[in-house]
Design an enzyme around this catalytic site. Structure first.
Site, PDB file in Angstrom:
ATOM      1  N   ASP A  45       0.830  -1.205   0.000  1.00  0.00           N
ATOM      2  CA  ASP A  45       0.000   0.000   0.000  1.00  0.00           C
ATOM      3  C   ASP A  45       0.864   1.254   0.000  1.00  0.00           C
ATOM      4  O   ASP A  45       1.993   1.248   0.490  1.00  0.00           O
ATOM      5  CB  ASP A  45      -0.914  -0.023   1.242  1.00  0.00           C
ATOM      6  N   ASN A  93     -11.006  -2.589  -5.594  1.00  0.00           N
ATOM      7  CA  ASN A  93     -10.221  -1.603  -6.345  1.00  0.00           C
ATOM      8  C   ASN A  93     -10.867  -1.212  -7.686  1.00  0.00           C
ATOM      9  O   ASN A  93     -10.431  -0.251  -8.333  1.00  0.00           O
ATOM     10  CB  ASN A  93      -8.776  -2.083  -6.566  1.00  0.00           C
TER      11      ASN A  93
HETATM   12  C1  IPE Z   1      -5.459  -2.744  -0.255  1.00  0.00           C
HETATM   13  O1  IPE Z   1      -5.129  -1.429  -0.427  1.00  0.00           O
HETATM   14  C2  IPE Z   1      -5.501  -3.439  -1.584  1.00  0.00           C
HETATM   15  C3  IPE Z   1      -4.214  -3.714  -2.184  1.00  0.00           C
HETATM   16  C4  IPE Z   1      -3.052  -3.498  -1.633  1.00  0.00           C
HETATM   17  C5  IPE Z   1      -4.262  -4.312  -3.482  1.00  0.00           C
HETATM   18  P1  IPE Z   1      -6.229  -0.292  -0.616  1.00  0.00           P
HETATM   19  O2  IPE Z   1      -5.472   0.968  -0.771  1.00  0.00           O
HETATM   20  O3  IPE Z   1      -7.161  -0.650  -1.705  1.00  0.00           O
HETATM   21  O4  IPE Z   1      -6.992  -0.354   0.779  1.00  0.00           O
HETATM   22  P2  IPE Z   1      -7.879   0.750   1.503  1.00  0.00           P
HETATM   23  O5  IPE Z   1      -8.900   1.222   0.507  1.00  0.00           O
HETATM   24  O6  IPE Z   1      -6.967   1.855   1.912  1.00  0.00           O
HETATM   25  O7  IPE Z   1      -8.461   0.048   2.685  1.00  0.00           O
HETATM   26  C1  IPE Z   2      -1.488   0.232  -3.385  1.00  0.00           C
HETATM   27  O1  IPE Z   2      -1.303   1.612  -3.395  1.00  0.00           O
HETATM   28  C2  IPE Z   2      -1.706  -0.342  -4.766  1.00  0.00           C
HETATM   29  C3  IPE Z   2      -3.059  -0.829  -5.004  1.00  0.00           C
HETATM   30  C4  IPE Z   2      -4.029  -0.838  -4.149  1.00  0.00           C
HETATM   31  C5  IPE Z   2      -3.340  -1.339  -6.332  1.00  0.00           C
HETATM   32  P1  IPE Z   2      -2.500   2.634  -3.402  1.00  0.00           P
HETATM   33  O2  IPE Z   2      -2.850   2.962  -4.819  1.00  0.00           O
HETATM   34  O3  IPE Z   2      -3.627   2.130  -2.594  1.00  0.00           O
HETATM   35  O4  IPE Z   2      -1.811   3.883  -2.721  1.00  0.00           O
HETATM   36  P2  IPE Z   2      -2.462   4.891  -1.691  1.00  0.00           P
HETATM   37  O5  IPE Z   2      -3.044   4.081  -0.573  1.00  0.00           O
HETATM   38  O6  IPE Z   2      -3.517   5.645  -2.443  1.00  0.00           O
HETATM   39  O7  IPE Z   2      -1.337   5.757  -1.256  1.00  0.00           O
HETATM   40 MG    MG Z   3      -4.085   2.346  -0.625  1.00  0.00          MG
END
Ligand code: IPE
Ligand code: IPE
Ligand code: MG
Length: 270
Positions: A45, A93
């Protein structure tokens, strides 16, 4: 080539890979190589925040995240970890902007075509969990090809969670149970924890021992809800694109200091 580590000796494969990395070299000395976590699962993340901090579009954060993926996969494989699961795209997502989703799918395809060689070199077995058939056809094809190309490998199992949701996984297992009851193959009284475990996407895979989350968020985000019952959770404020082999090694050092009790009273006496 077997990857199992039977003694407390640093795996020979790891040493040349980390020799120029002073921090990693110090950490390998602190690890008990005879009691590694069998399965490490990572909620990757913070790509979006990393990009924002650099003044770049979110997609660039995902691109930079690939460097971390490559490093972690290679380090874990060389270290003799049995299973590594990376959460790459959740069932939730899809709520993101279409351009971001498209870019993620493209990056996944690029990753698979670029990294197949590394997977073969390290005898990595690539697998996926999640509803693969919900992904674009071309992505499904590339994922299936990578799975097929590495299926005979006997090194680390590298599982990527794609279109994965922990609740969706449980729904699929419940459906299988009901189907099996209806067809007479399963008596409801025989439904137990092992039946459920064998009907999750992770059938045949040991539960994660160590669950890592980057970017400092203290939540599970629908990841492996059933399997993480007794996983040790390790959170770092490091954003995923900045995660390096030393962070992985540090998580193992910290994991080995934990006392896992599984509901019992632990090592204390008297
Ligand atoms: C969790 O991260 C999903 C992945 C790492 C693929 P998100 O960024 O989607 O989670 P939330 O929305 O902050 O809980
Ligand atoms: C994790 O990074 C990757 C996926 C969930 C695909 P994020 O895209 O969730 O990054 P933040 O949480 O917005 O910083
Ligand atoms: Mg995230």
């Amino acid at each position: 080539m077997s990857r199992s580590v039977a003694s407390g000796v640093v795996p020979a494969d790891l040493l040349p890979y980390i020799e120029s990395d002073e921090e990693a070299c110090k950490l390998v000395e602190l690890i008990d190589w005879a009691s590694l976590p069998r399965h490490i699962a990572i909620i990757m993340d913070g790509n979006g925040r990393w990009a924002r901090h650099q003044g770049l579009p979110r997609v660039e954060g995902h691109r930079a995240g690939i460097t971390a993926v490559r490093e972690v996969v290679e380090t874990a494989a060389r270290a003799g970890i049995e299973t590594l699961t990376l959460y790459a795209f959740s069932a939730e997502n899809w709520k993101r902007p279409k351009e971001e989703i498209d870019a993620l799918m493209e990056l996944l395809k690029e990753y698979l075509s670029r990294e197949l060689g590394t997977m073969l070199e390290h005898s990595i077995r690539f697998e996926s969990i999640g509803r693969l058939d919900g992904l674009p056809e071309d992505v499904q094809e590339d994922v299936r090809n990578a799975i097929a190309a590495t299926s005979a490998n006997d090194g680390m199992r590298f599982i990527i969670a794609l279109n994965y949701g922990g609740r969706t996984e449980l729904v699929d297992a419940f459906r299988a149970a009901l189907e099996n009851v209806r067809s007479g193959e399963l008596d409801p009284g025989d439904l137990d924890e092992s039946w459920i475990a064998e009907h999750l996407y992770t059938a045949g895979v040991a539960d994660p021992d160590l669950l890592i989350r980057t970017s400092g968020e203290l939540r599970i985000s629908n990841f492996m809800l059933y399997q993480i019952a007794y996983a040790e959770i390790w959170v770092t404020s490091r954003l995923w694109p900045d995660f390096r082999r030393a962070d992985l090694l540090q998580s193992i050092v910290d994991f080995q200091k934990r006392e896992r009790r599984y509901g019992s009273v632990g090592g204390e006496t008297g």
